[in-house]
Design a protein around this motif. Sequence first.
Motif, PDB file in Angstrom:
ATOM      1  N   GLU A 272     -14.284  37.365   6.034  1.00 28.28           N
ATOM      2  CA  GLU A 272     -15.644  37.267   5.483  1.00 28.28           C
ATOM      3  C   GLU A 272     -15.911  35.972   4.703  1.00 28.28           C
ATOM      4  OE1 GLU A 272     -16.629  40.834   3.385  1.00 28.28           O
ATOM      5  OE2 GLU A 272     -18.573  39.993   2.775  1.00 28.28           O
ATOM      6  N   GLN A 273     -14.993  35.628   3.825  1.00 26.44           N
ATOM      7  CA  GLN A 273     -15.221  34.444   2.987  1.00 26.44           C
ATOM      8  C   GLN A 273     -15.270  33.161   3.822  1.00 26.44           C
ATOM      9  OE1 GLN A 273     -15.627  34.562  -0.648  1.00 26.44           O
ATOM     10  NE2 GLN A 273     -16.555  32.653   0.053  1.00 26.44           N
TER      11      GLN A 273
ATOM     12  N   THR B  41     -18.631  33.021   5.546  1.00 27.66           N
ATOM     13  CA  THR B  41     -19.656  32.652   4.552  1.00 27.66           C
ATOM     14  C   THR B  41     -19.605  31.147   4.278  1.00 27.66           C
ATOM     15  OG1 THR B  41     -19.282  34.770   3.510  1.00 27.66           O
ATOM     16  CG2 THR B  41     -20.450  33.157   2.186  1.00 27.66           C
ATOM     17  N   ASN B  42     -18.396  30.628   4.100  1.00 30.08           N
ATOM     18  CA  ASN B  42     -18.267  29.206   3.756  1.00 30.08           C
ATOM     19  C   ASN B  42     -18.673  28.297   4.922  1.00 30.08           C
ATOM     20  OD1 ASN B  42     -17.329  30.207   1.380  1.00 30.08           O
ATOM     21  ND2 ASN B  42     -15.338  29.201   1.443  1.00 30.08           N
TER      22      ASN B  42
ATOM     23  N   ARG C 227     -22.383  28.251   5.054  1.00 28.04           N
ATOM     24  CA  ARG C 227     -22.966  27.423   3.985  1.00 28.04           C
ATOM     25  C   ARG C 227     -22.904  25.939   4.356  1.00 28.04           C
ATOM     26  NH1 ARG C 227     -19.818  28.926  -0.069  1.00 28.04           N
ATOM     27  NH2 ARG C 227     -18.494  27.107   0.169  1.00 28.04           N
TER      28      ARG C 227
ATOM     29  N   VAL D  59     -25.356  34.809   9.712  1.00 26.29           N
ATOM     30  CA  VAL D  59     -25.487  34.055   8.448  1.00 26.29           C
ATOM     31  C   VAL D  59     -25.857  32.580   8.615  1.00 26.29           C
ATOM     32  CG1 VAL D  59     -24.189  35.516   6.845  1.00 26.29           C
ATOM     33  CG2 VAL D  59     -22.943  34.022   8.405  1.00 26.29           C
TER      34      VAL D  59
END
Length: 347
Positions: free
Chosen positions: A136-137, A140-141, A144, A169
């Motif tokens: 997940e992280q 997300t990164n 971004r 995302v």
Amino acid sequence: MNTKYIDLIEQTYFFPQEEFTLDGEHLKFHDIPLQDLVEKYGSPLKFTYLPKISDNIQRAKNWFGNAIEKTNYKGKYQYCYCTKSSHFQHVMHEALKNDIHIETSSAFDINIVEQLKAEGKLKNDAFVICNGFKREQYVTNIARLINNGHRNCIPIIDNYEEIDLLSEVIDDTFKVGIRIASEEEPKFEFYTSRLGIGYKNIIPFYKNQIKDNNKVELKMLHFFINTGIRDNAYYWNELVKCLKVYIRLKQICPSLDSLNIGGGFPIKNSLAFEYDYQYIIDEIVNQINITCAEADVPVPHIFTEFGSFTVGESGGAIYEILYQKQQNDREKWNMVDSSFITTLPDT
Ligand SMILES: Cc1ncc(COP(=O)(O)O)c(C=O)c1O
């Protein structure tokens, strides 16, 4: 009787060598007297000779440049540094002096990329190739980084779910690569690499999840052989299998234009090391050229992700021998003041 270590070295190898020379009785590494280092800093001591990092990057760029010229290859060569080999700031800064790109393998690598961009060390159009299983992280990164405008960030799909996870995302369209799960060497106890998608499943995966997905553009096929780039039947066989997949994909996916052959260059980990880098690279470039010409498909840009090759030859560790332990009547073991495994040059 010849009982000294130097006798063993002189009887076994050509010595001195390019990086190791002697100043009287003392060893020099790239002309740096190691005794002076020990006297100043003590031991155990881990050090990095930064010019060797740039030197190796430039050597690889030259070898590929030569091969491209010789074979009249129409694609470009892009050198990426595999950050997991060493995240140290001094290592990354030195590597980035050479107009290179980055390969990442975990969430916090993306934080490093962002920091390097903020410092102006990594260009906004540098490729950031995101490999590895994406938790997940990490997702997300990556999102971004792309949402903040890094269009040349290419997540390499390692696992079927990743396209959906990233699409949820990432705001705009984005580029992806697919990693081929190479087949392991026949003598290995497992059949297929745990990473990537099996050869036979790549085309169906593209047709089912990418072809009609307006958000995603397939740019790269990624292929990495665990055992490294070696001149043996296994390596050439896997390369040809990968090229066949590249060609079949290219015939149905015009946006595909890059082939990433991963890391895996061997390094000088012994004084007896011999490896003809230029020959291997000539063969790889030639093989890609011929295979694509036969299929009437444009050649891909070639990406590599050398980790050990970038940093492994630049580092050293100095230990003090604390004690010689006699374990039987012939063998003495040197007990050192640290651990080899935690101080390897590319950890
Ligand atoms: C995807 C990928 N690229 C590059 C590398 C770096 O390999 P090397 O250090 O052999 O160059 C690795 C190492 O495991 C890897 O998994």
